[in-house]
Design a protein around this motif. Structure first.
Motif, mmCIF file in Angstrom:
data_model
loop_
_atom_site.group_PDB
_atom_site.id
_atom_site.type_symbol
_atom_site.label_atom_id
_atom_site.label_comp_id
_atom_site.label_asym_id
_atom_site.label_seq_id
_atom_site.Cartn_x
_atom_site.Cartn_y
_atom_site.Cartn_z
ATOM 1 N N MET A 1 0.820 -1.200 0.000
ATOM 2 C CA MET A 1 0.000 0.000 0.000
ATOM 3 C C MET A 1 0.865 1.266 0.000
ATOM 4 S SD MET A 1 -3.013 1.082 -0.061
ATOM 5 C CE MET A 1 -4.009 2.453 0.301
ATOM 6 N N TYR A 2 1.983 1.221 0.762
ATOM 7 C CA TYR A 2 2.809 2.415 0.825
ATOM 8 C C TYR A 2 3.477 2.702 -0.514
ATOM 9 C CZ TYR A 2 7.072 -0.371 1.218
ATOM 10 O OH TYR A 2 8.107 -1.215 0.974
ATOM 11 N N LEU A 3 3.733 1.672 -1.332
ATOM 12 C CA LEU A 3 4.313 1.903 -2.652
ATOM 13 C C LEU A 3 3.317 2.631 -3.568
ATOM 14 C CD1 LEU A 3 6.328 -1.363 -3.390
ATOM 15 C CD2 LEU A 3 7.217 0.915 -2.906
ATOM 16 N N ILE A 4 2.038 2.351 -3.385
ATOM 17 C CA ILE A 4 1.019 3.059 -4.163
ATOM 18 C C ILE A 4 0.997 4.532 -3.778
ATOM 19 C CG2 ILE A 4 -1.470 3.259 -4.590
ATOM 20 C CD1 ILE A 4 -1.582 0.168 -4.267
ATOM 21 N N GLN B 1 6.812 4.282 6.149
ATOM 22 C CA GLN B 1 5.417 4.538 5.821
ATOM 23 C C GLN B 1 5.203 6.027 5.604
ATOM 24 O OE1 GLN B 1 3.229 2.036 5.447
ATOM 25 N NE2 GLN B 1 4.792 0.561 5.976
ATOM 26 N N THR B 2 4.596 6.371 4.491
ATOM 27 C CA THR B 2 4.250 7.770 4.279
ATOM 28 C C THR B 2 3.009 8.079 5.092
ATOM 29 O OG1 THR B 2 2.984 7.168 2.329
ATOM 30 C CG2 THR B 2 5.232 7.937 1.980
ATOM 31 N N GLY B 3 2.984 9.240 5.699
ATOM 32 C CA GLY B 3 1.850 9.636 6.520
ATOM 33 C C GLY B 3 0.690 10.089 5.660
ATOM 34 N N VAL C 1 9.499 7.320 -12.101
ATOM 35 C CA VAL C 1 8.740 6.871 -10.933
ATOM 36 C C VAL C 1 8.947 5.378 -10.717
ATOM 37 C CG1 VAL C 1 6.403 6.524 -10.027
ATOM 38 C CG2 VAL C 1 7.044 8.726 -11.011
ATOM 39 N N ALA C 2 8.933 4.596 -11.786
ATOM 40 C CA ALA C 2 9.137 3.146 -11.673
ATOM 41 C C ALA C 2 10.519 2.833 -11.098
ATOM 42 C CB ALA C 2 8.962 2.480 -13.035
ATOM 43 N N ILE D 1 1.810 7.638 -6.337
ATOM 44 C CA ILE D 1 0.926 8.788 -6.538
ATOM 45 C C ILE D 1 1.660 10.087 -6.213
ATOM 46 C CG2 ILE D 1 -1.162 9.931 -5.663
ATOM 47 C CD1 ILE D 1 -2.329 7.058 -5.298
ATOM 48 N N LEU D 2 2.358 10.106 -5.088
ATOM 49 C CA LEU D 2 3.090 11.303 -4.680
ATOM 50 C C LEU D 2 4.158 11.681 -5.707
ATOM 51 C CD1 LEU D 2 3.641 13.360 -2.331
ATOM 52 C CD2 LEU D 2 5.388 11.752 -1.582
ATOM 53 N N LEU D 3 4.932 10.721 -6.148
ATOM 54 C CA LEU D 3 5.999 10.989 -7.114
ATOM 55 C C LEU D 3 5.426 11.411 -8.476
ATOM 56 C CD1 LEU D 3 8.424 8.069 -6.230
ATOM 57 C CD2 LEU D 3 8.822 10.513 -5.837
ATOM 58 N N SER D 4 4.346 10.777 -8.891
ATOM 59 C CA SER D 4 3.721 11.139 -10.171
ATOM 60 C C SER D 4 3.186 12.570 -10.139
ATOM 61 C CB SER D 4 2.580 10.181 -10.504
ATOM 62 O OG SER D 4 3.072 8.870 -10.636
#
Length: 158
Positions: free
Chosen positions: A1-4, A52-54, A33-34, A8-11
């Protein structure tokens, strides 16, 4: 989930910085991003401690404070520069950050560095070595206002 979340954040960051929506640039962005996601995954596999991103709530609370500190420090540094350079009193000091969680000490060190006129030179355990254009800036940091702000937002979880 954190990779998603990271994807999103990087994109979004890529789109914000590029400003172009052309197939070639979008493909470069997707490839970048990949690659970053692969590096994050590999790093997490090695250290067995995924970051983990907050939710972003804490950053939204902290950014106005940090922006205000940057603006106030910019004004102070501008006044120092426009006045006589004799007024500069560079100082280096060690500041304790014992009340902050271990992983938030880096945020504290980076916040000090982002503030004009101050620079975190070293961070060892709970001690930061700070260089400032004026001794009063070190005294303000020693009072602990920025440290308390970070602690109040992220909580004291050691």
């Amino acid at each position: 989930m954190y990779l998603i979340k990271w994807a999103i954040l990087l994109s979004m960051f890529w789109l914000l910085l590029s400003g172009y929506i052309q197939p070639l640039l979008l493909s470069f962005g997707a490839a970048s991003v990949a690659v970053v996601l692969l590096i994050i995954k590999r790093m997490d596999d090695i250290d067995k401690e995924p970051f983990q991103t907050g939710t972003g709530r804490q950053i939204i609370q902290y950014l106005p404070y940090l922006t205000g500190q940057i603006i106030l420090s910019s004004i102070q540094v501008t006044k120092l520069i426009w006045r006589s350079p004799v007024k500069l009193e560079p100082a280096t000091a060690k500041i304790k950050a014992k009340d902050l969680p271990r992983d938030k000490r880096v945020l504290y060190a980076n916040s000090i560095t982002l503030t004009p006129g101050t620079l975190t030179v070293d961070l060892v355990d709970d001690e930061l070595t700070v260089h400032a254009l004026q001794g009063s800036s070190v005294d303000e940091l020693a009072e602990g206002n920025m440290e308390r702000k970070i602690d109040s937002i992220w909580g004291n979880k050691k």
